[in-house]
Scaffold this motif. Structure first.
Motif, PDB file in Angstrom:
ATOM      1  N   VAL A 138      11.488  35.626  -8.733  1.00  0.00           N
ATOM      2  CA  VAL A 138       9.967  34.424  -9.140  1.00  0.00           C
ATOM      3  C   VAL A 138      11.455  33.494  -8.493  1.00  0.00           C
ATOM      4  N   ASP A 139      12.353  33.700  -8.732  1.00  0.00           N
ATOM      5  CA  ASP A 139      13.031  31.819  -8.543  1.00  0.00           C
ATOM      6  C   ASP A 139      12.419  31.741  -6.446  1.00  0.00           C
ATOM      7  N   GLU A 140      12.656  32.575  -6.064  1.00  0.00           N
ATOM      8  CA  GLU A 140      12.046  32.638  -4.593  1.00  0.00           C
ATOM      9  C   GLU A 140      11.027  31.922  -4.477  1.00  0.00           C
ATOM     10  N   LEU A 141      10.152  32.682  -5.144  1.00  0.00           N
ATOM     11  CA  LEU A 141       9.044  32.466  -5.023  1.00  0.00           C
ATOM     12  C   LEU A 141       8.317  31.522  -5.416  1.00  0.00           C
ATOM     13  N   THR A 142       8.813  30.446  -6.292  1.00  0.00           N
ATOM     14  CA  THR A 142       8.807  29.410  -6.840  1.00  0.00           C
ATOM     15  C   THR A 142       9.203  28.159  -5.903  1.00  0.00           C
ATOM     16  N   GLY A 143      10.140  29.236  -5.409  1.00  0.00           N
ATOM     17  CA  GLY A 143      11.091  27.440  -3.955  1.00  0.00           C
ATOM     18  C   GLY A 143      10.243  27.970  -2.974  1.00  0.00           C
ATOM     19  N   ILE A 144       9.382  28.774  -2.802  1.00  0.00           N
ATOM     20  CA  ILE A 144       8.879  28.840  -1.184  1.00  0.00           C
ATOM     21  C   ILE A 144       7.027  28.116  -1.644  1.00  0.00           C
ATOM     22  N   LEU A 145       6.952  28.207  -3.536  1.00  0.00           N
ATOM     23  CA  LEU A 145       4.968  27.628  -3.794  1.00  0.00           C
ATOM     24  C   LEU A 145       5.366  26.114  -3.588  1.00  0.00           C
ATOM     25  N   ASN A 146       6.905  25.617  -4.144  1.00  0.00           N
ATOM     26  CA  ASN A 146       7.266  23.827  -4.346  1.00  0.00           C
ATOM     27  C   ASN A 146       7.025  23.317  -3.219  1.00  0.00           C
ATOM     28  N   LYS A 147       7.506  24.071  -1.724  1.00  0.00           N
ATOM     29  CA  LYS A 147       7.869  23.324  -0.641  1.00  0.00           C
ATOM     30  C   LYS A 147       5.665  23.016  -0.344  1.00  0.00           C
ATOM     31  N   GLU A 148       6.386  21.281  -0.303  1.00  0.00           N
ATOM     32  CA  GLU A 148       5.488  20.449   0.509  1.00  0.00           C
ATOM     33  C   GLU A 148       5.104  20.773   2.736  1.00  0.00           C
ATOM     34  N   TYR A 149       4.597  21.695   3.205  1.00  0.00           N
ATOM     35  CA  TYR A 149       4.323  21.911   4.039  1.00  0.00           C
ATOM     36  C   TYR A 149       3.087  21.661   4.748  1.00  0.00           C
ATOM     37  N   ASP A 150       2.681  21.854   6.304  1.00  0.00           N
ATOM     38  CA  ASP A 150       1.299  21.913   7.296  1.00  0.00           C
ATOM     39  C   ASP A 150       0.755  23.204   7.643  1.00  0.00           C
ATOM     40  N   ILE A 151       0.182  23.917   6.942  1.00  0.00           N
ATOM     41  CA  ILE A 151       0.330  25.345   7.436  1.00  0.00           C
ATOM     42  C   ILE A 151       0.421  25.442   8.797  1.00  0.00           C
ATOM     43  N   ASP A 152      -0.398  24.192   9.965  1.00  0.00           N
ATOM     44  CA  ASP A 152      -1.009  24.414  11.183  1.00  0.00           C
ATOM     45  C   ASP A 152       0.618  24.025  12.086  1.00  0.00           C
ATOM     46  N   GLU A 153       1.080  23.175  11.416  1.00  0.00           N
ATOM     47  CA  GLU A 153       2.648  22.929  11.724  1.00  0.00           C
ATOM     48  C   GLU A 153       3.453  24.210  11.742  1.00  0.00           C
ATOM     49  N   GLU A 154       3.120  24.899  10.359  1.00  0.00           N
ATOM     50  CA  GLU A 154       4.356  25.205  10.581  1.00  0.00           C
ATOM     51  C   GLU A 154       3.487  27.521  11.371  1.00  0.00           C
ATOM     52  N   ARG A 155       1.870  27.517  11.786  1.00  0.00           N
ATOM     53  CA  ARG A 155       2.042  28.749  12.210  1.00  0.00           C
ATOM     54  C   ARG A 155       2.140  27.983  13.670  1.00  0.00           C
ATOM     55  N   THR A 156       1.835  27.181  14.150  1.00  0.00           N
ATOM     56  CA  THR A 156       2.441  27.034  15.694  1.00  0.00           C
ATOM     57  C   THR A 156       4.358  27.056  16.502  1.00  0.00           C
ATOM     58  N   LYS A 157       4.477  26.491  15.284  1.00  0.00           N
ATOM     59  CA  LYS A 157       6.112  26.518  15.251  1.00  0.00           C
ATOM     60  C   LYS A 157       6.230  28.119  15.222  1.00  0.00           C
ATOM     61  N   ALA A 158       6.068  29.085  14.526  1.00  0.00           N
ATOM     62  CA  ALA A 158       5.950  30.463  14.292  1.00  0.00           C
ATOM     63  C   ALA A 158       5.589  31.175  15.497  1.00  0.00           C
ATOM     64  N   LEU A 159       4.181  31.181  16.124  1.00  0.00           N
ATOM     65  CA  LEU A 159       4.030  31.244  17.185  1.00  0.00           C
ATOM     66  C   LEU A 159       4.955  30.377  18.306  1.00  0.00           C
ATOM     67  N   ARG A 160       5.581  29.368  18.292  1.00  0.00           N
ATOM     68  CA  ARG A 160       5.928  28.848  19.077  1.00  0.00           C
ATOM     69  C   ARG A 160       7.928  29.668  19.522  1.00  0.00           C
ATOM     70  N   ALA A 161       8.131  30.268  18.522  1.00  0.00           N
ATOM     71  CA  ALA A 161       9.453  30.770  18.329  1.00  0.00           C
ATOM     72  C   ALA A 161       9.226  32.400  18.820  1.00  0.00           C
ATOM     73  N   LYS A 162       8.224  32.684  18.207  1.00  0.00           N
ATOM     74  CA  LYS A 162       7.623  34.409  18.418  1.00  0.00           C
ATOM     75  C   LYS A 162       7.394  34.947  20.251  1.00  0.00           C
ATOM     76  N   TYR A 163       7.046  33.483  20.626  1.00  0.00           N
ATOM     77  CA  TYR A 163       6.138  34.120  22.695  1.00  0.00           C
ATOM     78  C   TYR A 163       7.837  32.976  23.066  1.00  0.00           C
ATOM     79  N   GLY A 164       8.418  32.350  22.860  1.00  0.00           N
ATOM     80  CA  GLY A 164       9.102  31.574  23.316  1.00  0.00           C
ATOM     81  C   GLY A 164       8.865  30.203  23.881  1.00  0.00           C
ATOM     82  N   LEU A 165       7.437  29.823  23.351  1.00  0.00           N
ATOM     83  CA  LEU A 165       6.739  28.521  24.333  1.00  0.00           C
ATOM     84  C   LEU A 165       7.900  27.531  24.331  1.00  0.00           C
ATOM     85  N   ALA A 166       7.465  26.158  24.840  1.00  0.00           N
ATOM     86  CA  ALA A 166       8.526  24.587  24.711  1.00  0.00           C
ATOM     87  C   ALA A 166       7.710  24.681  24.031  1.00  0.00           C
ATOM     88  N   ASN A 167       8.015  22.806  23.533  1.00  0.00           N
ATOM     89  CA  ASN A 167       7.863  22.356  22.751  1.00  0.00           C
ATOM     90  C   ASN A 167       6.396  21.560  23.334  1.00  0.00           C
TER      91      ASN A 167
END
Length: 81
Positions: free
Chosen positions: A52-81
Motif C-alpha cells: 500500500v505504501d509503495e502504491l501510494t507513492g507511485i499514485l501520488n507522483k505527478e508526471y507526464d505520461i508521454d514524457e515517461e513513455r519517451t524516457k522509457a523507450l529511449r532507455a530501452k532502445y539506447g536512443l539519444a535525447n
C-alpha cells in the motif's frame, strides 16, 4: 518491527518456530547463508502495508505520461535525447 537473524541451517531445522514468530510476535525473520542475507519472512500485515505504501507513492507522483513513455523507450532502445 523486530528482526530475528537465523542461519539457513537453523531455519531448516526450526522452520515452525520461526513461522510462529511471524504471527505471534510480529517479527521479521532474516535468513542468512555465510553471513549474507538470502531470504526474509515477514508477517502478512507487513506485506500489505508495504504494498500500500509503495502504491501510494507511485499514485501520488505527478508526471507526464508521454514524457515517461519517451524516457522509457529511449532507455530501452539506447536512443539519444
Amino acid at each position: 518491527m523486530a528482526l530475528e537473524y537465523v542461519t539457513e541451517e537453523n531455519f531448516k531445522n526450526n522452520a515452525g518456530k520461526y513461522i510462529d514468530m511471524l504471527s505471534d510476535e510480529n517479527i521479521n525473520v532474516i535468513i542468512t547463508r555465510d553471513g549474507e542475507e538470502v531470504g526474509r519472512l515477514i508477517p502478512k500485515s507487513e506485506v500489505i502495508r508495504s504494498l500500500v505504501d509503495e502504491l501510494t507513492g507511485i499514485l501520488n507522483k505527478e508526471y507526464d505520461i508521454d514524457e515517461e513513455r519517451t524516457k522509457a523507450l529511449r532507455a530501452k532502445y539506447g536512443l539519444a535525447n
